[in-house]
Write a protein that holds these residues in place. Structure first.
Motif, PDB file in Angstrom:
ATOM      1  N   VAL A 118      47.364  27.129   1.364  1.00 45.72           N
ATOM      2  CA  VAL A 118      48.329  28.233   1.390  1.00 45.72           C
ATOM      3  C   VAL A 118      48.619  28.637   2.834  1.00 45.72           C
ATOM      4  O   VAL A 118      49.750  28.975   3.191  1.00 45.72           O
ATOM      5  CB  VAL A 118      47.809  29.425   0.568  1.00 45.72           C
ATOM      6  CG1 VAL A 118      48.675  30.663   0.785  1.00 45.72           C
ATOM      7  CG2 VAL A 118      47.781  29.066  -0.916  1.00 45.72           C
ATOM      8  N   GLY A 119      47.574  28.589   3.685  1.00 48.82           N
ATOM      9  CA  GLY A 119      47.777  28.908   5.102  1.00 48.82           C
ATOM     10  C   GLY A 119      48.709  27.945   5.798  1.00 48.82           C
ATOM     11  O   GLY A 119      49.346  28.300   6.811  1.00 48.82           O
ATOM     12  N   LEU A 120      48.819  26.717   5.292  1.00 45.80           N
ATOM     13  CA  LEU A 120      49.759  25.737   5.864  1.00 45.80           C
ATOM     14  C   LEU A 120      51.206  26.014   5.466  1.00 45.80           C
ATOM     15  O   LEU A 120      52.141  25.633   6.189  1.00 45.80           O
ATOM     16  CB  LEU A 120      49.396  24.329   5.388  1.00 45.80           C
ATOM     17  CG  LEU A 120      48.191  23.636   6.016  1.00 45.80           C
ATOM     18  CD1 LEU A 120      47.863  22.365   5.243  1.00 45.80           C
ATOM     19  CD2 LEU A 120      48.488  23.291   7.480  1.00 45.80           C
ATOM     20  N   GLU A 121      51.409  26.647   4.310  1.00 47.35           N
ATOM     21  CA  GLU A 121      52.746  26.766   3.734  1.00 47.35           C
ATOM     22  C   GLU A 121      53.748  27.455   4.655  1.00 47.35           C
ATOM     23  O   GLU A 121      54.801  26.900   4.985  1.00 47.35           O
ATOM     24  CB  GLU A 121      52.679  27.548   2.411  1.00 47.35           C
ATOM     25  CG  GLU A 121      52.239  26.760   1.214  1.00 47.35           C
ATOM     26  CD  GLU A 121      52.224  27.629  -0.028  1.00 47.35           C
ATOM     27  OE1 GLU A 121      52.779  27.193  -1.044  1.00 47.35           O
ATOM     28  OE2 GLU A 121      51.659  28.739   0.023  1.00 47.35           O
ATOM     29  N   ILE A 122      53.441  28.695   5.018  1.00 51.07           N
ATOM     30  CA  ILE A 122      54.425  29.495   5.756  1.00 51.07           C
ATOM     31  C   ILE A 122      54.724  28.900   7.135  1.00 51.07           C
ATOM     32  O   ILE A 122      55.898  28.786   7.523  1.00 51.07           O
ATOM     33  CB  ILE A 122      53.962  30.960   5.869  1.00 51.07           C
ATOM     34  CG1 ILE A 122      53.878  31.587   4.471  1.00 51.07           C
ATOM     35  CG2 ILE A 122      54.914  31.763   6.751  1.00 51.07           C
ATOM     36  CD1 ILE A 122      55.175  31.580   3.699  1.00 51.07           C
ATOM     37  N   PRO A 123      53.708  28.487   7.938  1.00 51.75           N
ATOM     38  CA  PRO A 123      54.043  27.858   9.225  1.00 51.75           C
ATOM     39  C   PRO A 123      54.927  26.614   9.055  1.00 51.75           C
ATOM     40  O   PRO A 123      55.866  26.408   9.844  1.00 51.75           O
ATOM     41  CB  PRO A 123      52.668  27.491   9.802  1.00 51.75           C
ATOM     42  CG  PRO A 123      51.727  28.466   9.194  1.00 51.75           C
ATOM     43  CD  PRO A 123      52.237  28.682   7.813  1.00 51.75           C
ATOM     44  N   LEU A 124      54.627  25.793   8.046  1.00 54.52           N
ATOM     45  CA  LEU A 124      55.460  24.600   7.837  1.00 54.52           C
ATOM     46  C   LEU A 124      56.873  24.993   7.429  1.00 54.52           C
ATOM     47  O   LEU A 124      57.855  24.405   7.912  1.00 54.52           O
ATOM     48  CB  LEU A 124      54.833  23.712   6.759  1.00 54.52           C
ATOM     49  CG  LEU A 124      53.602  22.909   7.165  1.00 54.52           C
ATOM     50  CD1 LEU A 124      53.032  22.172   5.959  1.00 54.52           C
ATOM     51  CD2 LEU A 124      53.942  21.911   8.279  1.00 54.52           C
TER      52      LEU A 124
END
Length: 503
Positions: A118-124
Motif C-alpha cells: 500500500v505504501g508503494l501505491e501513492i508514490p507510484l
C-alpha cells in the motif's frame, strides 16, 4: 481506417486513489478486528496492527524510489498483489489460527506485506500522473481523494461490512475492488504498456480467486474455526461487537465469544447458581432485578425461580445474542425460555451509557460482564460505573459482580473488591469451583450489611445451605491482597488482568 487508442482520463485515475485508499484502510481494520477476536485485548491488537501497518507503509514509500522502468505496469502489478494478499488476508489468518504455534508471526507478517505494498501505491501513482496535472493540483487532488476514501472505509466497516458480510467476505470484496483498479488502469493506459498479456492473465487470475473466495467466505471461516475449537462448530455469527461461536459434542454445548469460552452446558449451572442465589436468596423483599450482561439468559433463568420477583430488566450490548437465546430451541432449552417470560424486559444497550440516565430503583443487580481484558470492558468495573449504578439501586439493595478467578488472577479479583469498597459498598467476596473455568470469584456488595437468612428456591443442583457456608472461605493462596482502586483514569484492573492471565 485505423482507430487511435483511447486517451487516458486523469480524473478517472484519481478516482482510483479513492478506491485504493478505501481498500487499504479496510484491510487494516479487518486485521485489527480479527486480532482482537482471536487474541483478545482490542486496544493492544489495534495499536500494534496500526503501528506495524503504518511502519510498513513508510517502508513501501521509501522503496518506491528504487523502482524504474515502466511505472504503469509496476503500479498495476502492485494493485494485483495487494488485491490477492489483502483479499485473502482474513481467510488465511482464520485458517492459520488453529494450526500456528505462534499466531502473531503470520498476523504481523501479512500486515507488514500489505502495508508495504500500500505504501508503494501513492508514490507510484503520483509518478504515473506527473505531467497530466499541474504539480500543486496533482498533490492536492491525490491526497484529497486518499483522505475521503479513508473516511468512507471507516464508516462502511462498522455500519455495513461487519454486520452484513463479516471479516472474510469483506476482505475478498475489497480485494476484488483493488483488482478492478488494476484492470481499469490496464485498460485505460494500455497504449503505454508494451507487453500486456501477462498483466491481463495476472488480473484475471487474481479476480477469479477472489470471486471464489467471496462466494465461499463463510465456509472458509468455518474451516478455520473447526481447527481452532476442540468440538464441532455448529453455529457462527459475526456481529458489530463480537464473533459468536457455538460448538457441540455428545455431552455438551459450548459458547465462545471472540474465541473465549463463556459457558459449557456441562457445568454452567454451578456458575449461574453461584452468581445469583447467595445474594438474591437473602433479599426477601427484592421485587425488581437488573441484570447487566448475561445475554444468554442463564442468569435470568435463575432469577425467575423466585416468585416474589416481579420484573427483571436485562441489559446486553449485542442484540444478536439476546435474539439467538430467545429464538433457537436448542438454546432456549438451556435458559428455560427465560427471555420470553412476561416478567423480563430486554434492553440492547451499552450498560455504561444506559446507566447515565435515571433508572430503577432496583432491589438486586447482577453484573455478568466478560472479564476486564481491555479498557472498553475495564470501564465497567470502575468507581465511575459503580457510582452510576448505586444511584439506580433501592436503599436496601445489593449487587453481585462476576470477578474472574481469585486463584489465577488474585490481584484482579481483590481489585474489584477494593473498587466496590471505595464506592461505599459493604462487600462479601466468595468463590466457587466451576470445572470449565476452575476456581471462580464473585463479590456480593450492598449499601448496608445483609442480615437476612438465605431462603433458597427449589430445584438447585449446586447451591444449598452447606455450600453457602463454604463459598466465603478463601485458602491462603487466594486470600486478600492490597491493590489499587480501579478508576476510569487509571484502569488498574486491566493492567492486573493482563499481567496475571498472561502467565
Amino acid at each position: 481506417m485505423t482507430h487511435s487508442p483511447p486517451q487516458p482520463r486523469p480524473w478517472l485515475l484519481l478516482l482510483s486513489v479513492f478506491a485504493i485508499a478505501t481498500c487499504g484502510l479496510v484491510y487494516e481494520l479487518i486485521a485489527g478486528t480479527l486480532a482482537s477476536y482471536l487474541l483478545g485485548d482490542s486496544v493492544m491488537q489495534f495499536s500494534t496492527v496500526i503501528g506495524v501497518y503504518l511502519f510498513a507503509m513508510g517502508v513501501g514509500s521509501w522503496m518506491s524510489r528504487f523502482i524504474t522502468g515502466n511505472l504503469i505496469a509496476t503500479f498495476i502489478r502492485v494493485e494485483f498483489m495487494i488485491a490477492l494478499l489483502g483479499g485473502c488476508s482474513a481467510a488465511i489468518l482464520f485458517l492459520l489460527f488453529g494450526w500456528s504455534a505462534s499466531f502473531r508471526i503470520p498476523l504481523y507478517s501479512i500486515v507488514f506485506l500489505i502495508g508495504a505494498l500500500v505504501g508503494l501505491e501513492i508514490p507510484l501513482l503520483l509518478r504515473v500522473l506527473e505531467g497530466r496535472f499541474a504539480f500543486k493540483d496533482l498533490v492536492s487532488n491525490v491526497f484529497s481523494f486518499d483522505y475521503i476514501g479513508a473516511l468512507l472505509a471507516s464508516l462502511l466497516f462498522p455500519l455495513v461490512l461487519m454486520p452484513h458480510l463479516g471479516l472474510v467476505r469483506s476482505a475478498f470484496l475489497f480485494g476484488i475492488i483493488n483488482a478492478g483498479v488494476g484492470i481499469l488502469a490496464l485498460r485505460m493506459l494500455r497504449a503505454e504498456i508494451p507487453r500486456r498479456g501477462g498483466l491481463w492473465f495476472m488480473g484475471g487470475s487474481v479476480s477469479l480467486v477472489l470471486a471464489v473466495g467471496l462466494f465461499a467466505g463463510e465456509q472458509i471461516t468455518r474451516w478455520g474455526e473447526y481447527a481452532a475449537f476442540p468440538d464441532p462448530v455448529i453455529f457462527t455469527k459475526s456481529t458489530p461487537y463480537q464473533r459468536i461461536v457455538l460448538t457441540a459434542s455428545k455431552s455438551e454445548l459450548r459458547l465462545y465469544l471472540n474465541s473465549n469460552l463463556q459457558f459449557s452446558t456441562r457445568d454452567e449451572y454451578r456458575y449461574h447458581e453461584a452468581l445469583v442465589h447467595p445474594g438474591l436468596s437473602r433479599l426477601a423483599q427484592a421485587k425488581r432485578v437488573l441484570i447487566l450482561g448475561g445475554g444468554d439468559g442463564l442468569a435470568v433463568r435463575e432469577v425467575l425461580r423466585y416468585p416474589r420477583v416481579e420484573a427483571v430488566t436485562l441489559v446486553d450490548l449485542d442484540p444478536e445474542m439476546t435474539r439467538l437465546f430467545s429464538t433457537q430451541e436448542m438454546l432456549t432449552r438451556q435458559n428455560a425460555d427465560a427471555l420470553k417470560s412476561p416478567r423480563v424486559k430486554v434492553e440492547n444497550a451499552d450498560a455504561f451509557i444506559w446507566l447515565g440516565e435515571p433508572r430503577g430503583p432496583y432491589d438486586f443487580v447482577i453484573i455478568d460482564f466478560p472479564d476486564p481484558s481491555n479498557f472498553s470492558l475495564g470501564k465497567l468495573y470502575t468507581t465511575t460505573f459503580y457510582q452510576r449504578l448505586r444511584r439506580s439501586m433501592s436503599d436496601d439493595a445489593a449487587l453481585v459482580v462476576q470477578s474472574t478467578s481469585p486463584y489465577v488472577a488474585r490481584k484482579s479479583f481483590w481489585c474489584v473488591d477494593a473498587t466496590l469498597r471505595a464506592c461505599g459498598f459493604v462487600t462479601e467476596p466468595y468463590h466457587a469451583m466451576v470445572p470449565s473455568f476452575g476456581e471462580w470469584g464473585f463479590i456480593l456488595a450492598s449499601t448496608k450489611p445483609l442480615s437476612g437468612p438465605a431462603l433458597l428456591p427449589g430445584g438447585l443442583r449446586f447451591i444449598n445451605e452447606e455450600t453457602l457456608a463454604q463459598l466465603p472461605r478463601f485458602p491462603p493462596d487466594m486470600s486478600r491482597v492490597e491493590t489499587e482502586t480501579n478508576h476510569l483514569s487509571n484502569q488498574a484492573l486491566v493492567r492486573y488482568f493482563e499481567e496475571e492471565w498472561a502467565l
